[in-house]
Every structure is written in C-alpha cells, then in structure tokens.
Write a protein that holds these residues in place. Structure first.
Motif, PDB file in Angstrom:
ATOM      1  N   ALA A 190       0.838  -1.206   0.000  1.00 45.75           N
ATOM      2  CA  ALA A 190       0.000   0.000   0.000  1.00 45.75           C
ATOM      3  C   ALA A 190       0.868   1.250   0.000  1.00 45.75           C
ATOM      4  CB  ALA A 190      -0.933  -0.013   1.197  1.00 45.75           C
ATOM      5  N   LYS A 191       1.962   1.227   0.740  1.00 51.74           N
ATOM      6  CA  LYS A 191       2.881   2.369   0.773  1.00 51.74           C
ATOM      7  C   LYS A 191       3.512   2.577  -0.597  1.00 51.74           C
ATOM      8  CE  LYS A 191       6.917   4.197   3.057  1.00 51.74           C
ATOM      9  NZ  LYS A 191       8.291   3.836   3.031  1.00 51.74           N
ATOM     10  N   THR A 192       3.935   1.493  -1.229  1.00 56.43           N
ATOM     11  CA  THR A 192       4.518   1.582  -2.567  1.00 56.43           C
ATOM     12  C   THR A 192       3.512   2.160  -3.557  1.00 56.43           C
ATOM     13  OG1 THR A 192       5.928  -0.329  -2.130  1.00 56.43           O
ATOM     14  CG2 THR A 192       5.569   0.241  -4.429  1.00 56.43           C
ATOM     15  N   LEU A 193       2.266   1.700  -3.477  1.00 51.77           N
ATOM     16  CA  LEU A 193       1.233   2.195  -4.389  1.00 51.77           C
ATOM     17  C   LEU A 193       0.918   3.667  -4.160  1.00 51.77           C
ATOM     18  CD1 LEU A 193      -1.200  -0.858  -4.378  1.00 51.77           C
ATOM     19  CD2 LEU A 193       0.273  -0.113  -6.251  1.00 51.77           C
ATOM     20  N   SER A 194       1.028   4.134  -2.921  1.00 56.08           N
ATOM     21  CA  SER A 194       0.744   5.539  -2.650  1.00 56.08           C
ATOM     22  C   SER A 194       1.856   6.450  -3.151  1.00 56.08           C
ATOM     23  CB  SER A 194       0.516   5.755  -1.154  1.00 56.08           C
ATOM     24  OG  SER A 194       1.724   5.536  -0.442  1.00 56.08           O
ATOM     25  N   GLU A 195       3.076   5.916  -3.303  1.00 58.46           N
ATOM     26  CA  GLU A 195       4.211   6.729  -3.725  1.00 58.46           C
ATOM     27  C   GLU A 195       4.490   6.667  -5.222  1.00 58.46           C
ATOM     28  OE1 GLU A 195       7.320   5.067  -1.380  1.00 58.46           O
ATOM     29  OE2 GLU A 195       6.696   6.103   0.447  1.00 58.46           O
ATOM     30  N   THR A 196       3.760   5.860  -5.948  1.00 58.28           N
ATOM     31  CA  THR A 196       4.058   5.630  -7.360  1.00 58.28           C
ATOM     32  C   THR A 196       3.097   6.386  -8.265  1.00 58.28           C
ATOM     33  OG1 THR A 196       4.501   3.899  -8.959  1.00 58.28           O
ATOM     34  CG2 THR A 196       2.621   3.576  -7.556  1.00 58.28           C
ATOM     35  N   SER A 197       3.527   6.595  -9.508  1.00 56.04           N
ATOM     36  CA  SER A 197       2.646   7.264 -10.460  1.00 56.04           C
ATOM     37  C   SER A 197       2.111   6.316 -11.521  1.00 56.04           C
ATOM     38  CB  SER A 197       3.371   8.433 -11.123  1.00 56.04           C
ATOM     39  OG  SER A 197       4.456   7.963 -11.881  1.00 56.04           O
ATOM     40  N   VAL A 198       2.720   5.143 -11.644  1.00 59.03           N
ATOM     41  CA  VAL A 198       2.237   4.163 -12.619  1.00 59.03           C
ATOM     42  C   VAL A 198       2.415   2.757 -12.052  1.00 59.03           C
ATOM     43  CG1 VAL A 198       4.417   3.919 -13.864  1.00 59.03           C
ATOM     44  CG2 VAL A 198       2.298   3.498 -15.067  1.00 59.03           C
ATOM     45  N   VAL A 199       1.431   1.902 -12.347  1.00 58.94           N
ATOM     46  CA  VAL A 199       1.477   0.493 -11.939  1.00 58.94           C
ATOM     47  C   VAL A 199       1.200  -0.352 -13.175  1.00 58.94           C
ATOM     48  CG1 VAL A 199       0.422  -1.302 -10.526  1.00 58.94           C
ATOM     49  CG2 VAL A 199       0.663   0.993  -9.610  1.00 58.94           C
ATOM     50  N   VAL A 200       2.079  -1.316 -13.422  1.00 59.98           N
ATOM     51  CA  VAL A 200       1.885  -2.255 -14.525  1.00 59.98           C
ATOM     52  C   VAL A 200       1.672  -3.633 -13.908  1.00 59.98           C
ATOM     53  CG1 VAL A 200       2.907  -3.318 -16.562  1.00 59.98           C
ATOM     54  CG2 VAL A 200       3.334  -0.911 -16.074  1.00 59.98           C
ATOM     55  N   PHE A 236       6.317 -14.210 -19.609  1.00 62.47           N
ATOM     56  CA  PHE A 236       5.989 -12.955 -18.934  1.00 62.47           C
ATOM     57  C   PHE A 236       5.016 -12.195 -19.808  1.00 62.47           C
ATOM     58  CE2 PHE A 236       6.845  -8.514 -17.767  1.00 62.47           C
ATOM     59  CZ  PHE A 236       6.782  -8.597 -16.397  1.00 62.47           C
ATOM     60  N   GLU A 237       3.869 -11.859 -19.257  1.00 61.24           N
ATOM     61  CA  GLU A 237       2.801 -11.236 -20.044  1.00 61.24           C
ATOM     62  C   GLU A 237       2.287  -9.995 -19.321  1.00 61.24           C
ATOM     63  OE1 GLU A 237      -1.796 -12.361 -21.288  1.00 61.24           O
ATOM     64  OE2 GLU A 237      -0.614 -13.732 -20.056  1.00 61.24           O
ATOM     65  N   VAL A 238       2.297  -8.875 -20.024  1.00 63.79           N
ATOM     66  CA  VAL A 238       1.727  -7.643 -19.471  1.00 63.79           C
ATOM     67  C   VAL A 238       0.221  -7.736 -19.611  1.00 63.79           C
ATOM     68  CG1 VAL A 238       1.601  -5.146 -19.708  1.00 63.79           C
ATOM     69  CG2 VAL A 238       3.783  -6.306 -20.026  1.00 63.79           C
ATOM     70  N   VAL A 239      -0.493  -7.574 -18.492  1.00 61.28           N
ATOM     71  CA  VAL A 239      -1.939  -7.731 -18.475  1.00 61.28           C
ATOM     72  C   VAL A 239      -2.642  -6.377 -18.563  1.00 61.28           C
ATOM     73  CG1 VAL A 239      -3.872  -8.631 -17.136  1.00 61.28           C
ATOM     74  CG2 VAL A 239      -1.692  -9.811 -17.098  1.00 61.28           C
ATOM     75  N   GLY A 240      -2.074  -5.367 -17.959  1.00 65.51           N
ATOM     76  CA  GLY A 240      -2.682  -4.048 -17.934  1.00 65.51           C
ATOM     77  C   GLY A 240      -1.947  -3.182 -16.941  1.00 65.51           C
ATOM     78  N   GLY A 241      -2.578  -2.100 -16.562  1.00 68.94           N
ATOM     79  CA  GLY A 241      -1.948  -1.210 -15.607  1.00 68.94           C
ATOM     80  C   GLY A 241      -2.802   0.002 -15.335  1.00 68.94           C
ATOM     81  N   ALA A 242      -2.217   0.940 -14.651  1.00 71.72           N
ATOM     82  CA  ALA A 242      -2.920   2.178 -14.338  1.00 71.72           C
ATOM     83  C   ALA A 242      -1.909   3.292 -14.171  1.00 71.72           C
ATOM     84  CB  ALA A 242      -3.743   2.026 -13.074  1.00 71.72           C
ATOM     85  N   MET A 243      -2.336   4.464 -14.561  1.00 68.47           N
ATOM     86  CA  MET A 243      -1.537   5.671 -14.374  1.00 68.47           C
ATOM     87  C   MET A 243      -2.433   6.650 -13.645  1.00 68.47           C
ATOM     88  SD  MET A 243       0.522   7.558 -17.320  1.00 68.47           S
ATOM     89  CE  MET A 243       0.838   9.285 -17.235  1.00 68.47           C
ATOM     90  N   GLY A 269      -2.684   0.160 -23.987  1.00 66.71           N
ATOM     91  CA  GLY A 269      -2.375   1.416 -23.314  1.00 66.71           C
ATOM     92  C   GLY A 269      -1.009   1.383 -22.653  1.00 66.71           C
ATOM     93  N   VAL A 270      -0.668   0.247 -22.053  1.00 68.98           N
ATOM     94  CA  VAL A 270       0.652   0.098 -21.435  1.00 68.98           C
ATOM     95  C   VAL A 270       1.734   0.112 -22.516  1.00 68.98           C
ATOM     96  CG1 VAL A 270       2.126  -1.440 -20.083  1.00 68.98           C
ATOM     97  CG2 VAL A 270      -0.246  -1.119 -19.427  1.00 68.98           C
ATOM     98  N   LYS A 271       1.471  -0.549 -23.640  1.00 67.76           N
ATOM     99  CA  LYS A 271       2.449  -0.550 -24.731  1.00 67.76           C
ATOM    100  C   LYS A 271       2.635   0.854 -25.299  1.00 67.76           C
ATOM    101  CE  LYS A 271       1.908  -5.359 -26.098  1.00 67.76           C
ATOM    102  NZ  LYS A 271       1.438  -6.295 -27.121  1.00 67.76           N
ATOM    103  N   ALA A 272       1.544   1.600 -25.430  1.00 67.99           N
ATOM    104  CA  ALA A 272       1.642   2.979 -25.915  1.00 67.99           C
ATOM    105  C   ALA A 272       2.424   3.841 -24.928  1.00 67.99           C
ATOM    106  CB  ALA A 272       0.246   3.559 -26.134  1.00 67.99           C
TER     107      ALA A 272
END
Length: 171
Positions: free
Chosen positions: A14-24, A103-110, A119-122
């Motif tokens: 949770a701390k890592t997620l609060s400090e980050t700007s993008v999650v893949v 290894f497969e990228v499933v998605g993410g959020a910014m 969107g992650v590839k872009a």
C-alpha cells in the motif's frame, strides 16, 4: 505466512502504491530465478521496481488507492511493476515481455486512469521523463544559443577582415 507477515506485506505494498505514479500488472508463468533477477535488475536500473505478490493481499492493498480497479486483473501469478517516472516501469515490462513468452503484461494504471495492454504498450513507447526534460531544456536553450551566435558574428567577420589586411600588408 502468519497474520503479522501478511499485514506487513499489505502495508508495504500500500505504501509503494501511494508513492508511485504508474502500476503495470504482469502475469508470470514459470519464470526462472535468473529471469526474475534480470527483470528486477532492469527495473532497478530504470528507477522502477517489480514485486510478486499474492492476489488476495494485493486486492486488500489496492483498497482505498486510485489503483483499486486493477483488482479485476489479478488472476494467476501476478506481479506489480511500479515507478515514479510514468514511463519507466511500462517500458521495462514491455521490453522484457518481448524477450520471453513466460511474462505477459496484463494491464496497468496511471493515476486513476486504467490502462489495457495496448495502453501500457503505448505508454512504453513514450520517451522517459528525463528525455522529455532534456528536449525541453534544449528547446529553451536553442534561441539563446542562436542569439549569442548572431551577436558574435559581426565581430568575428570584422576580425577576419582585419586579419586579412594584416596578412596582406605583411606579404
């Protein structure tokens, strides 16, 4: 894993997620230890990190963050690639996914924006934050450099003319 370890892992995530700007979010299907180490080293060099976590603990950690909609992507063995640079984690994850089929990228959020695989590839194709800063500084610095060259040009021409007359008289 006992309750204390689980709560510690949840709070760390949770701390890592609060400090980050993008999650893949990436799914790993049987990566070897050497491959995971290589991935983590690439992430670290880019200023990002990669963490494999249990889906249930990840869902709990996602609650109350802008990344809560990512809970739908958590099926199978997953890991989070995170970074404060909006491009670094996506760039490394997409590049690593090209090298192995495990290894497969499933998605993410910014921020609050959820991204699908495309969107992650872009996002990965964009230049990094440092490259954008360098380009911007170059654009800002360019007119000043050209102005300095124009200001020095008449004096340089005059010096060349005087030099030519001096060598003409000497010869």
């Amino acid at each position: 894993m006992d309750r204390a370890q689980k709560s510690e892992q949840i709070s760390g995530l949770a701390k890592t997620l609060s400090e980050t700007s993008v999650v893949v979010v990436a799914r790993n299907h049987g990566l070897t230890v050497a491959q995971v180490t290589d991935l983590r080293n690439r992430m670290r060099n880019a200023g990002a990190s990669f963490k494999v976590t249990k889906n249930r603990l990840a869902r709990i950690a996602l609650e109350g963050t802008p990344y809560q909609p990512l809970g739908d992507l958590l099926t199978g063995p997953i890991g989070f690639a995170t970074s404060t640079d909006p491009v670094a984690a996506a760039k490394v994850a997409v590049d690593f996914a090209k090298t192995t089929d495990k290894f497969e990228v499933v998605g993410g959020a910014m921020g609050a924006t959820v991204l699908d695989v495309n969107g992650v590839k872009a996002l990965a194709e964009l230049p990094s934050l440092d490259a954008l800063r360098a380009t911007l500084i170059g654009l800002i610095n360019s007119p000043a450099t050209k102005l300095a060259q124009l200001a020095n040009a008449p004096a340089a021409k005059l010096a060349r003319v005087f030099g030519a007359y001096a060598t003409k008289d000497a010869a």
